[in-house]
Enzyme design. Structure first.
Site, PDB file in Angstrom:
ATOM      1  CB  SER A   1      86.384  70.586   1.018  1.00 47.18           C
ATOM      2  OG  SER A   1      85.642  70.399   2.206  1.00 47.18           O
TER       3      SER A   1
ATOM      4  CE  LYS B   1      92.281  69.044  10.492  1.00 46.89           C
ATOM      5  NZ  LYS B   1      91.796  67.666  10.589  1.00 46.89           N
TER       6      LYS B   1
END
Length: 290
Positions: free
Chosen positions: A22, A73
């Site tokens: 990331s 999520k």
């Protein structure tokens, strides 16, 4: 970083798996440093099995908040106190804000996607788009695009655990927006080709193309694309996925997920700090070029 860390530094996290690739920690920490804010942002490898404990840790450590990415999520809401209207509509969370022990889930992916298009002079409002995906990020993109004024949307997904979510997303779009949405089975390649041919923009909103699926794409060959088509991939590592490479060879305008990552991060940054992220500075830091 060592010069910035003090006994008052507040921690913000990123919970996902895999996550070591990331760019978010570099982005947020650079922005904190630029604005002189006493925060630190770290990535934590957290999957569904360890998510509940991680959220308990966030509470116990009084962290300011956290980002949440795949595969968490669509499940993290179970461990939170409140959801923003957008997160509730999408059924997904990518940003948690801790306000005096009350954890609120927000979703900024759709905002980031639409802002990145605008920043790259791509205007999909009033037009048709085809998109692959029904997970957290895909759903947020689909809902936000419909709310913002995309006229038609063809959504493709495999008949997997996200199929029911895709059906619900299509229902919400058709009932609550002026966009006409239709769901198709991703296995129907003839229909995928047909819908892409009739679209202004095509988006991969899944993890296809990133590790461990690097080098793979849902689009079988170049005949599915045409030079006038705009092709977007939410994956940003690698910066050029197999899909984007194929699209560039055809002559399509392309965009990877870095812009979306920047603008969804900017929205989260403001939720945590109350200040806007220095966007142009961050574009230089992240080497974002369209």
């Amino acid at each position: 970083m060592a010069e910035r860390i003090t006994g008052h530094t507040e921690l913000i996290g990123l919970m996902a798996y895999p996550i070591r690739h990331s760019s978010s920690p570099a982005m947020h920490n650079e922005a904190f440093a630029k604005l002189g804010l006493d925060y630190a942002y770290l990535a934590f490898e957290v999957d569904n099995d360890s998510l509940e404990d991680a959220i308990k840790g966030l509470r116990a450590l009084k962290m300011k908040g956290s980002n949440v990415s795949m595969p968490n999520k669509t499940v993290v809401h179970k461990y939170l106190d409140k959801l923003s209207p957008a997160a509730e509509l999408c059924g997904a969370v990518n940003t948690i804000v801790n306000e005096d022990g009350v954890l609120t889930g927000h979703i900024t992916d759709g905002i980031g996607y639409m802002q990145a298009l605008k920043d790259n002079d791509i205007d999909v409002i009033g037009k048709k788009m085809t998109i692959v995906g029904a997970g957290g990020a895909a759903t947020a993109i689909e809902i936000q695009a419909a709310l913002d004024g995309v006229k038609e949307m063809s959504i493709f997904n495999a008949k997997d655990k996200f199929w029911a979510n895709a059906e619900e997303t299509v229902k919400k779009i058709n009932e609550r927006t002026d966009c006409k949405a239709v769901l198709y089975d991703l296995a129907d390649l003839d229909k995928l080709k047909e819908e892409i041919a009739d679209s202004f923009l095509f988006t991969n909103a899944t993890g296809m193309g990133m590790k461990p699926l690097e080098g793979q794409t849902y689009v079988p060959d170049k005949s599915f694309l045409r030079p006038e088509l705009i092709v977007v991939d939410v994956v940003y590592f690698p910066r050029e996925t197999a899909l984007l490479k194929m699209a560039k060879e055809v002559g399509c305008k392309t965009m990877n997920g870095l812009g979306m990552m920047l603008f969804q991060g900017s929205a989260a940054f403001e939720l945590w700090t109350g200040q806007p992220m220095p966007i142009e500075y961050m574009k230089d830091i992240l080497d974002i070029k369209y």
